[in-house]
Design an enzyme around this catalytic site. Structure first.
Site, short mmCIF file in Angstrom:
data_model
loop_
_atom_site.label_atom_id
_atom_site.label_comp_id
_atom_site.label_asym_id
_atom_site.label_seq_id
_atom_site.Cartn_x
_atom_site.Cartn_y
_atom_site.Cartn_z
N ARG A 169 10.99 21.35 21.31
CA ARG A 169 10.44 22.35 20.38
C ARG A 169 8.92 22.26 20.37
NH1 ARG A 169 12.26 23.12 14.07
NH2 ARG A 169 11.53 20.98 13.84
N ASP A 453 10.34 16.80 6.66
CA ASP A 453 9.37 17.19 7.67
C ASP A 453 8.47 18.27 7.07
OD1 ASP A 453 10.74 19.59 7.78
OD2 ASP A 453 11.53 19.27 9.81
#
Length: 539
Positions: A169, A453
């Site tokens: 990603r 996150d």
């Protein structure tokens, strides 16, 4: 007379790192520079288009499926390219940053896929950007091991056939990489992360029987997906591999993208592999886009917005139906629980919740789902095994029973839950703790037994902002105000100081994190992304 040679990329304001020359080769940097020249102007146009669309939502407080792309939605004949063998079975995926220990543990975890993350689970320090690339190269060449300096425990890769397939990603389109510049202009972080990884590993992965596979974050429209598709076409020609070797899974983690799922798959159809339902960024996007929409768009405490909420259910069921109609994988959301080594009862309750969540996803038709910790892999695996059996996926479940109207996706006021004072305290506590770690270069952080996150920091600060601007009254009678947020933040900072001790507090970035959280939570001019002002302070 021959044309002048194009300017090379410059490495700016970055201390040299061990082995960086293996990643930042002249050939790799020339490739990234060419991506930048060709595609950054379109990236800039699309970022401007986001601003225009936000202004339109502010004016109308609504969204709808696009009339101009209706023909794509009603055409039942097109499908995405068949999945490569390495991505046929995605029943459990583990996520995490690309540090050395995580690289080994994730590949060894027993999950079918590892989302190797340069985005929300990674703070984009120059060291993380470069060494993350190096760790992946070392993993593919089996030159990776790690010994924990504190415990002395050694980590090494299992045999190749037992390793997870990597789906990388890159950063979202909005973030630049200030340490790589062309003629004084920073290169988009997305093109740096994609370009370095693709250039070094595309052929290597093909030789291993896999390929360069990607997760695409923060996508807001099918035009952004089209840009990625054009990047893939150019990149495959540039290094001389067959068109269609790249595969991309798009995170549907913005409210605007939820109205363009079919169009996103259509734009990427030769390279598309699936869509993913990302919970926290999706909620953050709803707050961001409908922040002028009044009380009907006010979200309760984030932990009260489960995937069974009617508007979240509409989103996930539409995603499964869309993916399977077009032959793509539907990947479910994150189980973020971090098992406790000290409290078996906490684990028991949490594992039951994880199981219920994964059972629901598997029974709804999802082909796989995410976990944040290796201990959760067997739980999620059991849920999907029970539904899939020996089948690699359930793309044959078309979910023709699902019908979602445009208004269903933004029916936030169907929730009974309300914002609470404890919810405010939690948002402040998580926000300060996460931002402090991020400023020290850590993007995936265990806080209160959950792996947090950047997406969780975004929803935390967005809720503080929304509750204050909507003049929410909590159950204890207190109004959500800037002064209350400052009071709670000061109390939280004092709690942290007592918790960690004076020496650790002074050595950390706690005051800086506190100030930044309040800045992005209280400013009337709502920052599009917390990570933009935070990146200015990241060293």
């Amino acid at each position: 007379m021959s044309a002048p040679a194009p300017s090379p990329l410059a490495i700016v304001d970055a201390e040299p790192l061990p082995r960086q020359d293996e990643v930042l080769t002249d050939a790799a940097l020339a490739f990234v520079a060419e991506l930048h020249r060709r595609f950054t102007p379109r990236r800039d146009e699309l970022l401007a288009r986001r601003t225009e669309r936000r202004a339109e939502i502010a004016r109308t407080s609504t969204l709808d499926f696009l009339p101009e792309t209706q023909a794509i939605r009603v055409d039942d004949t097109w499908k995405v390219a068949p999945a490569p063998a390495a991505l046929e079975d995605r029943r459990v995926e583990i996520t995490g940053p690309t540090n050395r220990k995580m690289t080994i543990n994730a590949l060894n975890s027993g999950a079918r896929v590892w989302l190797a993350d340069f985005e929300d689970a990674s703070a984009p320090t120059w060291e993380n950007v470069v060494t993350g690339q190096l760790n992946l190269i070392d993993a593919y060449t089996r030159n990776i091991d790690f010994t924990d300096p504190r415990s002395g425990k050694a980590y090494a890769l299992k045999p190749a056939e037992e390793l997870a397939t990597v789906v990388t990603r890159p950063r979202g389109w909005h973030l630049d990489e200030r340490h790589l510049q062309l003629d004084g202009t920073p290169v988009p972080g997305a093109l740096v992360d994609f370009g370095l990884y693709f250039f070094h590993n595309a052929q290597r992965l093909i030789d291993l029987g896999k390929g360069p596979y990607f997760y695409l974050p923060k996508t807001e429209s099918h035009l952004e997906a089209r840009l990625w598709n054009d990047v893939f076409v150019f990149a495959q020609d540039y290094v001389g591999i067959p068109q269609g070797t790249v595969r991309a899974t798009v995170l549907i983690e913005t409210i605007t993208a939820a109205y363009e799922m079919e169009e996103i798959l259509y734009e990427l159809r030769d390279h598309a592999s699936g869509l993913n339902a990302g919970r926290w960024d999706y909620l953050f996007s709803i707050v961001k886009n409908f922040r002028d929409g009044g009380s009907k768009f006010v979200l309760p405490d984030r932990n009260l917005v489960t995937m069974t909420a009617p508007f979240m259910r509409a989103y996930t069921e539409l995603l499964v139906r869309t993916c399977h109609k077009r032959g793509a994988h539907a990947i479910g959301g994150m189980a973020a629980f971090i098992p406790s080594r000290r409290d078996a009862e906490v684990n028991k309750v949490a594992f039951e919740k994880v199981k219920a969540d994964k059972d629901r996803e598997a029974n709804d038709g999802f082909d796989g789902s995410w976990v944040a910790h290796p201990d959760l892999v067997p739980i999620a695996m059991a849920s999907f095994d029970a539904v899939l059996g020996d089948k690699p996926n359930q793309k044959d479940r078309l979910r023709d029973d699902v019908s979602v109207a445009a208004g269903d996706l933004i029916a936030v006021d169907t929730l009974d839950a309300k914002p609470s004072y404890d919810g405010l305290r939690n948002a402040v506590a998580v926000g300060i703790r996460y931002i402090e770690a991020w400023l020290r270069g850590m993007g995936a952080v265990a806080i209160f037994n959950l792996m947090e996150d950047a997406a969780t920091a975004e929803i935390s600060r967005s809720q503080i902002w929304q509750w204050i601007n909507a003049d929410v009254v909590f159950e204890n009678g207190e109004h959500a105000t800037a002064d209350l947020a400052r009071t709670v933040a000061a109390e939280e900072l004092a709690t942290i100081r007592a918790e960690v001790g004076e020496e650790a507090f002074a050595a950390g970035k706690w005051q800086q994190a506190h100030d930044l959280l309040l800045q992005v939570s209280l400013d009337q001019d709502y920052a599009d992304f917390l990570t933009l002002p935070a990146y200015e302070q990241l060293r």
